[in-house]
Design a protein around this motif. Sequence first.
Motif, PDB file in Angstrom:
ATOM      1  N   ALA A  21     -13.848  19.195 -39.187  1.00 24.02           N
ATOM      2  CA  ALA A  21     -13.770  20.638 -38.936  1.00 24.02           C
ATOM      3  C   ALA A  21     -14.147  20.954 -37.490  1.00 24.02           C
ATOM      4  O   ALA A  21     -13.486  21.765 -36.833  1.00 24.02           O
ATOM      5  N   GLY A  52     -10.368  19.162 -49.493  1.00 25.42           N
ATOM      6  CA  GLY A  52     -10.646  20.421 -50.176  1.00 25.42           C
ATOM      7  C   GLY A  52      -9.857  20.616 -51.455  1.00 25.42           C
ATOM      8  O   GLY A  52      -9.921  21.681 -52.066  1.00 25.42           O
ATOM      9  N   TRP A  55      -9.043  23.223 -54.370  1.00 25.89           N
ATOM     10  CA  TRP A  55      -9.221  24.580 -53.839  1.00 25.89           C
ATOM     11  C   TRP A  55      -8.228  24.877 -52.720  1.00 25.89           C
ATOM     12  O   TRP A  55      -7.881  26.032 -52.500  1.00 25.89           O
ATOM     13  N   SER A  56      -7.790  23.869 -51.992  1.00 30.88           N
ATOM     14  CA  SER A  56      -6.880  24.103 -50.869  1.00 30.88           C
ATOM     15  C   SER A  56      -5.412  24.025 -51.269  1.00 30.88           C
ATOM     16  O   SER A  56      -4.537  24.078 -50.421  1.00 30.88           O
ATOM     17  N   LEU A  75      -9.169  30.074 -40.782  1.00 28.61           N
ATOM     18  CA  LEU A  75      -9.974  28.851 -40.894  1.00 28.61           C
ATOM     19  C   LEU A  75     -10.729  28.822 -42.219  1.00 28.61           C
ATOM     20  O   LEU A  75     -10.831  27.775 -42.859  1.00 28.61           O
ATOM     21  N   ALA A  76     -11.271  29.964 -42.631  1.00 27.35           N
ATOM     22  CA  ALA A  76     -12.024  30.021 -43.882  1.00 27.35           C
ATOM     23  C   ALA A  76     -11.139  29.729 -45.090  1.00 27.35           C
ATOM     24  O   ALA A  76     -11.535  28.990 -45.993  1.00 27.35           O
ATOM     25  N   VAL A  77      -9.931  30.289 -45.095  1.00 33.57           N
ATOM     26  CA  VAL A  77      -9.028  30.080 -46.232  1.00 33.57           C
ATOM     27  C   VAL A  77      -8.465  28.662 -46.236  1.00 33.57           C
ATOM     28  O   VAL A  77      -8.305  28.052 -47.285  1.00 33.57           O
ATOM     29  N   THR A  78      -8.194  28.128 -45.060  1.00 30.28           N
ATOM     30  CA  THR A  78      -7.545  26.831 -44.974  1.00 30.28           C
ATOM     31  C   THR A  78      -8.519  25.668 -45.119  1.00 30.28           C
ATOM     32  O   THR A  78      -8.266  24.728 -45.866  1.00 30.28           O
ATOM     33  N   GLY A  80     -12.075  26.122 -45.569  1.00 28.90           N
ATOM     34  CA  GLY A  80     -13.246  26.459 -46.371  1.00 28.90           C
ATOM     35  C   GLY A  80     -13.342  25.661 -47.657  1.00 28.90           C
ATOM     36  O   GLY A  80     -14.437  25.292 -48.086  1.00 28.90           O
ATOM     37  N   PRO A  81     -12.204  25.349 -48.310  1.00 29.30           N
ATOM     38  CA  PRO A  81     -12.278  24.548 -49.526  1.00 29.30           C
ATOM     39  C   PRO A  81     -12.923  23.174 -49.333  1.00 29.30           C
ATOM     40  O   PRO A  81     -13.618  22.695 -50.224  1.00 29.30           O
ATOM     41  N   VAL A  83     -15.337  22.507 -47.250  1.00 34.41           N
ATOM     42  CA  VAL A  83     -16.780  22.777 -47.185  1.00 34.41           C
ATOM     43  C   VAL A  83     -17.303  23.111 -48.582  1.00 34.41           C
ATOM     44  O   VAL A  83     -18.397  22.678 -48.968  1.00 34.41           O
ATOM     45  N   LEU A  84     -16.523  23.862 -49.357  1.00 30.98           N
ATOM     46  CA  LEU A  84     -16.903  24.170 -50.742  1.00 30.98           C
ATOM     47  C   LEU A  84     -17.085  22.889 -51.547  1.00 30.98           C
ATOM     48  O   LEU A  84     -18.035  22.765 -52.326  1.00 30.98           O
TER      49      LEU A  84
END
Length: 109
Positions: A21, A52, A55-56, A75-78, A80-81, A83-84
Amino acid sequence: MGRPELAAGPAVHAAVVLGLAALFVVASLTVDPADGVPIGLGIPAPPLLLLGLTWSHPAIEDPYQFDGLSTVPWLAVTFGPAVLDVVLHGAVMVSVGALRGRRGGPRPR
Protein backbone atom coordinates in the motif's frame (compact mmCIF):
# COMPACT_ATOMS: atom_id res chain seq x y z
CA MET A 1 4.92 -23.37 23.98
CA GLY A 2 3.14 -21.70 21.00
CA ARG A 3 3.88 -22.36 17.38
CA PRO A 4 6.10 -19.56 16.01
CA GLU A 5 4.57 -19.75 12.53
CA LEU A 6 1.18 -18.82 14.01
CA ALA A 7 2.65 -15.83 15.80
CA ALA A 8 4.38 -14.53 12.68
CA GLY A 9 1.30 -14.86 10.45
CA PRO A 10 -0.49 -11.57 11.24
CA ALA A 11 2.79 -9.62 11.39
CA VAL A 12 3.93 -10.88 7.99
CA HIS A 13 0.45 -10.34 6.54
CA ALA A 14 0.39 -6.76 7.85
CA ALA A 15 3.92 -6.04 6.63
CA VAL A 16 3.12 -7.23 3.10
CA VAL A 17 -0.14 -5.29 2.87
CA LEU A 18 1.22 -2.09 4.38
CA GLY A 19 4.40 -2.30 2.29
CA LEU A 20 2.47 -2.74 -0.96
CA ALA A 21 0.00 0.00 0.00
CA ALA A 22 2.83 2.40 0.84
CA LEU A 23 4.58 1.56 -2.45
CA PHE A 24 1.36 2.22 -4.37
CA VAL A 25 0.64 5.53 -2.63
CA VAL A 26 4.20 6.83 -2.99
CA ALA A 27 4.35 5.77 -6.64
CA SER A 28 0.97 7.35 -7.39
CA LEU A 29 2.02 10.63 -5.75
CA THR A 30 5.24 10.82 -7.77
CA VAL A 31 3.55 10.30 -11.16
CA ASP A 32 2.70 13.44 -13.10
CA PRO A 33 -0.85 13.12 -14.48
CA ALA A 34 0.26 14.99 -17.60
CA ASP A 35 2.55 12.07 -18.48
CA GLY A 36 -0.41 9.80 -19.23
CA VAL A 37 -1.47 6.52 -17.69
CA PRO A 38 0.86 5.33 -14.90
CA ILE A 39 1.44 1.75 -16.05
CA GLY A 40 3.95 1.09 -13.24
CA LEU A 41 1.17 1.37 -10.66
CA GLY A 42 -0.09 -1.97 -11.94
CA ILE A 43 2.76 -3.73 -10.14
CA PRO A 44 1.58 -3.32 -6.51
CA ALA A 45 -2.14 -3.08 -7.32
CA PRO A 46 -3.03 -6.72 -8.22
CA PRO A 47 -1.43 -8.24 -5.11
CA LEU A 48 -3.28 -5.72 -2.93
CA LEU A 49 -6.57 -6.56 -4.60
CA LEU A 50 -5.93 -10.28 -4.14
CA LEU A 51 -4.95 -9.81 -0.50
CA GLY A 52 -8.33 -8.17 0.04
CA LEU A 53 -10.49 -10.91 -1.45
CA THR A 54 -13.50 -11.41 -0.97
CA TRP A 55 -14.05 -7.81 0.08
CA SER A 56 -12.32 -6.41 -3.01
CA HIS A 57 -14.41 -8.44 -5.45
CA PRO A 58 -16.42 -5.40 -6.69
CA ALA A 59 -13.20 -3.57 -7.58
CA ILE A 60 -11.88 -6.63 -9.42
CA GLU A 61 -15.16 -7.39 -11.21
CA ASP A 62 -15.70 -3.84 -12.52
CA PRO A 63 -12.59 -1.71 -11.93
CA TYR A 64 -14.12 1.35 -13.61
CA GLN A 65 -17.14 1.68 -11.34
CA PHE A 66 -15.15 3.75 -8.83
CA ASP A 67 -13.52 6.11 -11.34
CA GLY A 68 -15.77 9.00 -10.27
CA LEU A 69 -14.39 8.98 -6.72
CA SER A 70 -11.66 11.33 -5.58
CA THR A 71 -8.29 9.86 -4.58
CA VAL A 72 -8.81 9.07 -0.89
CA PRO A 73 -12.21 7.36 -1.23
CA TRP A 74 -10.92 5.47 -4.28
CA LEU A 75 -7.94 4.17 -2.29
CA ALA A 76 -10.24 3.22 0.60
CA VAL A 77 -12.67 1.32 -1.62
CA THR A 78 -9.99 -0.35 -3.70
CA PHE A 79 -7.28 -1.23 -1.18
CA GLY A 80 -9.18 -0.90 2.10
CA PRO A 81 -10.28 -4.54 1.84
CA ALA A 82 -6.66 -5.72 2.12
CA VAL A 83 -6.29 -3.70 5.33
CA LEU A 84 -9.63 -5.10 6.56
CA ASP A 85 -8.28 -8.61 6.01
CA VAL A 86 -5.22 -7.79 8.16
CA VAL A 87 -7.50 -6.58 10.96
CA LEU A 88 -9.69 -9.68 10.67
CA HIS A 89 -6.61 -11.93 10.65
CA GLY A 90 -5.39 -10.33 13.87
CA ALA A 91 -8.83 -10.61 15.47
CA VAL A 92 -9.05 -14.29 14.59
CA MET A 93 -5.60 -14.93 16.08
CA VAL A 94 -6.58 -13.15 19.30
CA SER A 95 -9.82 -15.16 19.48
CA VAL A 96 -8.04 -18.45 18.81
CA GLY A 97 -5.49 -17.60 21.46
CA ALA A 98 -8.22 -16.86 23.99
CA LEU A 99 -10.02 -20.12 23.21
CA ARG A 100 -6.83 -22.14 23.44
CA GLY A 101 -5.97 -20.41 26.70
CA ARG A 102 -9.30 -21.46 28.20
CA ARG A 103 -8.76 -25.05 27.09
CA GLY A 104 -5.18 -25.17 28.31
CA GLY A 105 -3.69 -25.46 24.83
CA PRO A 106 -0.84 -23.44 23.34
CA ARG A 107 -1.63 -19.80 22.61
CA PRO A 108 -0.34 -17.96 19.56
CA ARG A 109 2.14 -15.25 20.50
